[in-house]
Write a protein that holds these residues in place. Structure first.
Motif, PDB file in Angstrom:
ATOM      1  N   THR A  66      -3.764  13.550   7.820  1.00 19.84           N
ATOM      2  CA  THR A  66      -2.508  12.786   6.722  1.00 19.84           C
ATOM      3  C   THR A  66      -2.247  12.132   8.093  1.00 19.84           C
ATOM      4  N   ILE A  67      -1.788  10.561   7.339  1.00 18.57           N
ATOM      5  CA  ILE A  67      -1.183  10.309   8.500  1.00 18.57           C
ATOM      6  C   ILE A  67      -0.490   8.736   7.620  1.00 18.57           C
ATOM      7  N   ALA A  79       1.673   8.895  16.862  1.00 21.30           N
ATOM      8  CA  ALA A  79       0.499   8.049  16.710  1.00 21.30           C
ATOM      9  C   ALA A  79      -0.092   8.862  15.061  1.00 21.30           C
ATOM     10  N   LYS A  80       0.562   9.144  13.871  1.00 21.36           N
ATOM     11  CA  LYS A  80      -0.170   9.929  13.222  1.00 21.36           C
ATOM     12  C   LYS A  80       1.016   8.150  12.544  1.00 21.36           C
ATOM     13  N   ILE A  81       2.044   7.621  12.343  1.00 19.01           N
ATOM     14  CA  ILE A  81       2.704   6.769  11.768  1.00 19.01           C
ATOM     15  C   ILE A  81       1.957   5.531  12.234  1.00 19.01           C
ATOM     16  N   TYR A  82       1.347   4.919  10.823  1.00 16.48           N
ATOM     17  CA  TYR A  82       1.134   4.156  10.967  1.00 16.48           C
ATOM     18  C   TYR A  82       2.072   2.248  10.533  1.00 16.48           C
ATOM     19  N   ILE A  90       2.195   5.681   6.401  1.00 15.63           N
ATOM     20  CA  ILE A  90       1.806   4.298   5.863  1.00 15.63           C
ATOM     21  C   ILE A  90       2.764   4.078   5.198  1.00 15.63           C
ATOM     22  N   PRO A 107      -1.044   2.755  15.088  1.00 14.14           N
ATOM     23  CA  PRO A 107      -0.743   3.907  15.756  1.00 14.14           C
ATOM     24  C   PRO A 107       0.752   3.476  15.810  1.00 14.14           C
ATOM     25  N   PHE A 167      -6.394  12.883  12.469  1.00 16.65           N
ATOM     26  CA  PHE A 167      -5.829  13.299  11.648  1.00 16.65           C
ATOM     27  C   PHE A 167      -6.626  13.897  10.323  1.00 16.65           C
ATOM     28  N   ALA A 175      -6.904   7.644  13.181  1.00 18.62           N
ATOM     29  CA  ALA A 175      -6.416   7.979  12.501  1.00 18.62           C
ATOM     30  C   ALA A 175      -7.932   9.233  11.334  1.00 18.62           C
ATOM     31  N   GLN A 201       7.884  12.366  13.389  1.00 22.28           N
ATOM     32  CA  GLN A 201       6.842  12.713  13.138  1.00 22.28           C
ATOM     33  C   GLN A 201       5.987  12.105  14.270  1.00 22.28           C
ATOM     34  N   ASN A 202       5.100  12.893  14.598  1.00 25.42           N
ATOM     35  CA  ASN A 202       3.961  12.122  15.861  1.00 25.42           C
ATOM     36  C   ASN A 202       4.342  10.603  15.663  1.00 25.42           C
TER      37      ASN A 202
END
Length: 130
Positions: free
Chosen positions: A125-126, A44-47, A128, A65, A123, A120, A41-42
Protein backbone atom coordinates in the motif's frame (compact mmCIF):
# COMPACT_ATOMS: atom_id res chain seq x y z
CA UNK A 1 -15.95 13.51 11.38
CA UNK A 2 -14.24 12.62 8.11
CA UNK A 3 -15.45 14.54 5.07
CA UNK A 4 -15.58 12.65 1.79
CA UNK A 5 -13.69 14.20 -1.10
CA UNK A 6 -14.03 13.69 -4.84
CA UNK A 7 -11.32 11.04 -4.57
CA UNK A 8 -13.28 9.15 -1.89
CA UNK A 9 -16.50 9.34 -3.86
CA UNK A 10 -14.81 8.01 -7.00
CA UNK A 11 -13.15 5.15 -5.12
CA UNK A 12 -16.50 4.28 -3.52
CA UNK A 13 -18.21 4.36 -6.91
CA UNK A 14 -15.57 1.98 -8.32
CA UNK A 15 -15.85 -0.20 -5.17
CA UNK A 16 -12.11 0.12 -4.51
CA UNK A 17 -10.86 -0.42 -0.98
CA UNK A 18 -9.01 2.40 0.79
CA UNK A 19 -8.38 3.70 4.28
CA UNK A 20 -8.54 7.37 5.21
CA UNK A 21 -5.87 8.73 7.54
CA UNK A 22 -6.32 12.12 9.18
CA UNK A 23 -3.57 14.32 10.56
CA UNK A 24 -3.37 17.92 11.78
CA UNK A 25 -2.89 20.27 8.84
CA UNK A 26 -0.21 22.93 9.15
CA UNK A 27 -0.78 25.61 6.49
CA UNK A 28 2.94 26.51 6.63
CA UNK A 29 4.04 22.92 5.98
CA UNK A 30 1.87 21.31 3.32
CA UNK A 31 4.61 19.20 1.77
CA UNK A 32 4.47 15.40 1.68
CA UNK A 33 7.61 14.96 3.81
CA UNK A 34 5.85 16.87 6.60
CA UNK A 35 2.81 14.62 6.16
CA UNK A 36 5.11 11.59 6.59
CA UNK A 37 6.43 13.10 9.80
CA UNK A 38 2.93 13.90 11.12
CA UNK A 39 1.62 10.43 10.36
CA UNK A 40 4.73 8.49 11.38
CA UNK A 41 4.98 6.92 7.92
CA UNK A 42 7.98 6.19 5.77
CA UNK A 43 8.34 9.13 3.30
CA UNK A 44 8.94 6.60 0.53
CA UNK A 45 5.32 5.38 1.01
CA UNK A 46 3.80 8.89 0.98
CA UNK A 47 3.14 10.01 -2.58
CA UNK A 48 2.79 13.62 -3.63
CA UNK A 49 0.82 14.76 -6.65
CA UNK A 50 2.50 17.11 -9.10
CA UNK A 51 0.71 18.64 -12.07
CA UNK A 52 2.64 19.60 -15.18
CA UNK A 53 1.88 20.96 -18.60
CA UNK A 54 3.61 19.51 -21.63
CA UNK A 55 4.32 21.05 -24.99
CA UNK A 56 2.53 18.20 -26.83
CA UNK A 57 0.03 16.51 -24.53
CA UNK A 58 -1.10 19.32 -22.26
CA UNK A 59 -1.60 18.51 -18.58
CA UNK A 60 -0.02 15.42 -17.07
CA UNK A 61 0.09 14.28 -13.46
CA UNK A 62 3.00 12.67 -11.62
CA UNK A 63 2.65 10.84 -8.31
CA UNK A 64 6.07 10.42 -6.72
CA UNK A 65 7.45 9.58 -3.26
CA UNK A 66 7.52 12.46 -0.78
CA UNK A 67 11.29 12.32 -0.49
CA UNK A 68 11.92 12.52 -4.24
CA UNK A 69 11.98 15.35 -6.79
CA UNK A 70 10.42 15.19 -10.22
CA UNK A 71 12.96 15.06 -13.04
CA UNK A 72 11.16 17.23 -15.58
CA UNK A 73 13.28 16.08 -18.51
CA UNK A 74 12.64 12.39 -17.76
CA UNK A 75 8.96 13.05 -17.09
CA UNK A 76 8.64 14.87 -20.42
CA UNK A 77 9.91 11.78 -22.21
CA UNK A 78 7.68 9.37 -20.26
CA UNK A 79 4.61 11.55 -20.83
CA UNK A 80 5.17 11.94 -24.57
CA UNK A 81 6.44 15.52 -24.49
CA UNK A 82 9.64 17.27 -25.48
CA UNK A 83 9.30 19.61 -22.51
CA UNK A 84 7.12 19.84 -19.40
CA UNK A 85 6.93 22.41 -16.67
CA UNK A 86 5.12 22.56 -13.38
CA UNK A 87 1.86 24.48 -13.45
CA UNK A 88 1.73 27.58 -11.30
CA UNK A 89 0.32 26.87 -7.84
CA UNK A 90 -2.27 29.63 -8.38
CA UNK A 91 -3.72 27.58 -11.28
CA UNK A 92 -3.93 24.30 -9.36
CA UNK A 93 -7.52 24.57 -8.09
CA UNK A 94 -8.85 25.88 -11.41
CA UNK A 95 -7.26 22.98 -13.32
CA UNK A 96 -7.72 20.09 -10.86
CA UNK A 97 -10.44 21.13 -8.42
CA UNK A 98 -8.00 20.60 -5.56
CA UNK A 99 -5.99 23.02 -3.44
CA UNK A 100 -2.27 23.01 -2.66
CA UNK A 101 -1.50 20.40 -0.02
CA UNK A 102 -4.63 18.42 -0.85
CA UNK A 103 -4.26 17.59 -4.52
CA UNK A 104 -5.10 13.99 -5.37
CA UNK A 105 -4.49 12.29 -8.72
CA UNK A 106 -7.91 10.69 -8.17
CA UNK A 107 -11.09 12.66 -8.83
CA UNK A 108 -9.69 15.74 -10.56
CA UNK A 109 -12.11 17.93 -12.55
CA UNK A 110 -10.88 16.23 -15.73
CA UNK A 111 -9.04 12.96 -16.30
CA UNK A 112 -5.42 13.76 -17.09
CA UNK A 113 -2.73 11.23 -18.00
CA UNK A 114 -1.34 10.13 -14.62
CA UNK A 115 1.99 8.45 -13.99
CA UNK A 116 2.86 6.79 -10.68
CA UNK A 117 6.52 6.29 -9.82
CA UNK A 118 7.46 2.64 -10.27
CA UNK A 119 8.89 2.63 -6.74
CA UNK A 120 5.27 2.19 -5.55
CA UNK A 121 5.46 -1.44 -6.70
CA UNK A 122 7.71 -2.31 -3.76
CA UNK A 123 4.87 -1.67 -1.28
CA UNK A 124 1.55 -3.41 -0.68
CA UNK A 125 0.00 0.00 0.00
CA UNK A 126 0.98 3.62 -0.47
CA UNK A 127 -0.44 6.85 0.92
CA UNK A 128 -1.73 9.47 -1.49
CA UNK A 129 -3.75 12.61 -0.93
CA UNK A 130 -7.48 12.06 -0.99
Amino acid sequence: MIHKTNACRLLNQKKLAYTLHEYPVDEKHLDAVHVASETGQNPAKIYKTLVTIGDKTGYAVAAIPANKSLNLKAFAKISGNKKVEMIHVNDLEKITGYIRGGCSPIGMKKAFPTFIDQAAKQFDTIFISA
